[in-house]
Every structure is written in structure tokens, then in C-alpha cells.
Design a protein around this motif. Structure first.
Motif, PDB file in Angstrom:
ATOM      1  N   ARG A  81       0.840  -1.203   0.000  1.00  0.00           N
ATOM      2  CA  ARG A  81       0.000   0.000   0.000  1.00  0.00           C
ATOM      3  C   ARG A  81       0.874   1.252   0.000  1.00  0.00           C
ATOM      4  O   ARG A  81       0.606   2.208  -0.717  1.00  0.00           O
ATOM      5  CB  ARG A  81      -0.920  -0.009   1.225  1.00  0.00           C
ATOM      6  CG  ARG A  81      -1.920   1.106   1.220  1.00  0.00           C
ATOM      7  CD  ARG A  81      -2.858   1.053   2.420  1.00  0.00           C
ATOM      8  NE  ARG A  81      -3.710  -0.118   2.359  1.00  0.00           N
ATOM      9  CZ  ARG A  81      -3.762  -1.067   3.291  1.00  0.00           C
ATOM     10  NH1 ARG A  81      -3.015  -1.005   4.363  1.00  0.00           N
ATOM     11  NH2 ARG A  81      -4.575  -2.086   3.157  1.00  0.00           N
ATOM     12  N   PHE A  82       1.927   1.232   0.799  1.00  0.00           N
ATOM     13  CA  PHE A  82       2.849   2.366   0.849  1.00  0.00           C
ATOM     14  C   PHE A  82       3.472   2.606  -0.529  1.00  0.00           C
ATOM     15  O   PHE A  82       3.559   3.743  -0.990  1.00  0.00           O
ATOM     16  CB  PHE A  82       3.931   2.144   1.903  1.00  0.00           C
ATOM     17  CG  PHE A  82       4.909   3.276   1.987  1.00  0.00           C
ATOM     18  CD1 PHE A  82       4.553   4.482   2.580  1.00  0.00           C
ATOM     19  CD2 PHE A  82       6.184   3.148   1.455  1.00  0.00           C
ATOM     20  CE1 PHE A  82       5.452   5.537   2.647  1.00  0.00           C
ATOM     21  CE2 PHE A  82       7.093   4.202   1.515  1.00  0.00           C
ATOM     22  CZ  PHE A  82       6.726   5.395   2.118  1.00  0.00           C
ATOM     23  N   ALA A  83       3.880   1.529  -1.201  1.00  0.00           N
ATOM     24  CA  ALA A  83       4.458   1.661  -2.549  1.00  0.00           C
ATOM     25  C   ALA A  83       3.439   2.248  -3.526  1.00  0.00           C
ATOM     26  O   ALA A  83       3.783   3.099  -4.359  1.00  0.00           O
ATOM     27  CB  ALA A  83       4.951   0.306  -3.048  1.00  0.00           C
ATOM     28  N   ALA A  84       2.178   1.821  -3.418  1.00  0.00           N
ATOM     29  CA  ALA A  84       1.132   2.368  -4.291  1.00  0.00           C
ATOM     30  C   ALA A  84       0.930   3.856  -4.020  1.00  0.00           C
ATOM     31  O   ALA A  84       0.766   4.647  -4.958  1.00  0.00           O
ATOM     32  CB  ALA A  84      -0.180   1.605  -4.079  1.00  0.00           C
ATOM     33  N   VAL A  85       0.966   4.253  -2.759  1.00  0.00           N
ATOM     34  CA  VAL A  85       0.804   5.667  -2.414  1.00  0.00           C
ATOM     35  C   VAL A  85       1.999   6.474  -2.907  1.00  0.00           C
ATOM     36  O   VAL A  85       1.842   7.593  -3.409  1.00  0.00           O
ATOM     37  CB  VAL A  85       0.571   5.852  -0.897  1.00  0.00           C
ATOM     38  CG1 VAL A  85       0.657   7.312  -0.492  1.00  0.00           C
ATOM     39  CG2 VAL A  85      -0.786   5.285  -0.503  1.00  0.00           C
ATOM     40  N   VAL A  86       3.199   5.917  -2.797  1.00  0.00           N
ATOM     41  CA  VAL A  86       4.387   6.606  -3.301  1.00  0.00           C
ATOM     42  C   VAL A  86       4.250   6.856  -4.808  1.00  0.00           C
ATOM     43  O   VAL A  86       4.544   7.949  -5.297  1.00  0.00           O
ATOM     44  CB  VAL A  86       5.678   5.824  -2.969  1.00  0.00           C
ATOM     45  CG1 VAL A  86       6.872   6.361  -3.752  1.00  0.00           C
ATOM     46  CG2 VAL A  86       5.956   5.879  -1.471  1.00  0.00           C
ATOM     47  N   LEU A  87       3.775   5.852  -5.543  1.00  0.00           N
ATOM     48  CA  LEU A  87       3.558   6.034  -6.989  1.00  0.00           C
ATOM     49  C   LEU A  87       2.503   7.113  -7.257  1.00  0.00           C
ATOM     50  O   LEU A  87       2.684   7.962  -8.130  1.00  0.00           O
ATOM     51  CB  LEU A  87       3.144   4.720  -7.642  1.00  0.00           C
ATOM     52  CG  LEU A  87       4.233   3.672  -7.782  1.00  0.00           C
ATOM     53  CD1 LEU A  87       3.646   2.353  -8.290  1.00  0.00           C
ATOM     54  CD2 LEU A  87       5.327   4.159  -8.710  1.00  0.00           C
ATOM     55  N   LEU A  88       1.408   7.067  -6.499  1.00  0.00           N
ATOM     56  CA  LEU A  88       0.366   8.086  -6.657  1.00  0.00           C
ATOM     57  C   LEU A  88       0.917   9.472  -6.342  1.00  0.00           C
ATOM     58  O   LEU A  88       0.678  10.423  -7.083  1.00  0.00           O
ATOM     59  CB  LEU A  88      -0.822   7.771  -5.746  1.00  0.00           C
ATOM     60  CG  LEU A  88      -1.902   8.858  -5.662  1.00  0.00           C
ATOM     61  CD1 LEU A  88      -2.537   9.109  -7.031  1.00  0.00           C
ATOM     62  CD2 LEU A  88      -2.952   8.472  -4.630  1.00  0.00           C
ATOM     63  N   TYR A  89       1.668   9.588  -5.245  1.00  0.00           N
ATOM     64  CA  TYR A  89       2.227  10.889  -4.882  1.00  0.00           C
ATOM     65  C   TYR A  89       3.268  11.349  -5.901  1.00  0.00           C
ATOM     66  O   TYR A  89       3.452  12.547  -6.101  1.00  0.00           O
ATOM     67  CB  TYR A  89       2.800  10.858  -3.475  1.00  0.00           C
ATOM     68  CG  TYR A  89       1.743  10.939  -2.384  1.00  0.00           C
ATOM     69  CD1 TYR A  89       0.404  11.196  -2.662  1.00  0.00           C
ATOM     70  CD2 TYR A  89       2.076  10.743  -1.062  1.00  0.00           C
ATOM     71  CE1 TYR A  89      -0.551  11.268  -1.674  1.00  0.00           C
ATOM     72  CE2 TYR A  89       1.124  10.814  -0.054  1.00  0.00           C
ATOM     73  CZ  TYR A  89      -0.181  11.082  -0.370  1.00  0.00           C
ATOM     74  OH  TYR A  89      -1.119  11.155   0.622  1.00  0.00           O
ATOM     75  N   GLY A  90       3.932  10.418  -6.554  1.00  0.00           N
ATOM     76  CA  GLY A  90       4.826  10.797  -7.649  1.00  0.00           C
ATOM     77  C   GLY A  90       4.054  11.449  -8.778  1.00  0.00           C
ATOM     78  O   GLY A  90       4.463  12.483  -9.323  1.00  0.00           O
ATOM     79  N   LEU A  91       2.910  10.850  -9.116  1.00  0.00           N
ATOM     80  CA  LEU A  91       2.050  11.425 -10.150  1.00  0.00           C
ATOM     81  C   LEU A  91       1.516  12.787  -9.721  1.00  0.00           C
ATOM     82  O   LEU A  91       1.567  13.756 -10.489  1.00  0.00           O
ATOM     83  CB  LEU A  91       0.874  10.482 -10.441  1.00  0.00           C
ATOM     84  CG  LEU A  91      -0.262  11.053 -11.289  1.00  0.00           C
ATOM     85  CD1 LEU A  91       0.196  11.284 -12.724  1.00  0.00           C
ATOM     86  CD2 LEU A  91      -1.471  10.139 -11.249  1.00  0.00           C
TER      87      LEU A  91
END
Length: 143
Positions: A81-91
């Protein structure tokens, strides 16, 4: 951190209205962190608008993630979940900093006011990024 799936079936999901209210409250607090740091970095530290916004974004989104994960979406820690949020926050980083980088000089040229350029650029960039964040977090990451 556990390797829980992105969607945590054991935790009952809060109603959309409750999540939205909590997301807005968290967003307000995170926006204060973000905008406050932006103004300090530009006005007191002398940073240019884009690096200042990049740093303030990181502080604001870190605040938002920590509060939203636990309070808004009531999710346990998870590497996935943290990795998914990091990707979203990158976007949303690219989206928000990019919009601010375009809007700030334009509003400054039109208005002649640094404060107006900071506020207008921040509000528009923040609004777009917040909308994208809520939709993706509620629909995909914390569903």
C-alpha cells in the motif's frame, strides 16, 4: 510492516461521506503545512518557486499520507500500500508542482503580486491534485 493486500477485507470501510469529510480535514491540515512551508522557503529562505514548491509538497503529502492511512481510510501499515501511495504521490507531485510552475509566473505577470501568485497557483494546483488523490486512494489503494 506487513504484506497485507491493498484492499483490507477485515476492516469495515467507512461511509463515503465520512471518508470525504476526514479527507478534507486532513487535506486542510496538510495544505497548511504545504503552503506555510512554501511561503517560508520563498519569502524567508529565498528559494525560487519551483524548488520551494517541491519541498513543501513533500512535507504536505507526508503529513496527508500518515493521517489518511490511519484516520480517513483506517488501514494497517503495508509495504504494498505504501508503494502504491508513493507512486500516486509521484504522479500528483508532477501534476501539482507542474501546475504551480506554470501558474505562478503567469499570475505574477498578470497581477504583479507575489502573494496573489502564490495563493492562486497553490489553490488551483492543490485542488487538482487533491481530487486525483481522493479518487485513486479511495477507489484503488484503500478500497
Amino acid at each position: 510492516m506487513s504484506e497485507a493486500p491493498i484492499a483490507d477485507e477485515a476492516t469495515p470501510k467507512l461511509a463515503l461521506r465520512t471518508q470525504l469529510v476526514r479527507f478534507v480535514v486532513t487535506g486542510g491540515l496538510s495544505a497548511v503545512v504545504d503552503f506555510g512551508l512554501l511561503v517560508v522557503l520563498m519569502n524567508l529562505a529565498g528559494l525560487e518557486h519551483t524548488p520551494a514548491k517541491a519541498l513543501s509538497f513533500v512535507a504536505g503529502t507526508t503529513t496527508a499520507y500518515l493521517i489518511n492511512r490511519r484516520w480517513t481510510f483506517q488501514a494497517d501499515p503495508s509495504k504494498r500500500r505504501f508503494a502504491a501511495v508513493v507512486l500516486l504521490y509521484g504522479l500528483t507531485f508532477v501534476l501539482q508542482v507542474g501546475l504551480f510552475a506554470v501558474l505562478y509566473p503567469w499570475v505574477l505577470a498578470v497581477s504583479g503580486s507575489q502573494t496573489a501568485a502564490q495563493v492562486v497557483g497553490f489553490v488551483i494546483a492543490q485542488g487538482v491534485a487533491t481530487t486525483v488523490n481522493f479518487i485513486v486512494q479511495r477507489g484503488l489503494i484503500f478500497r
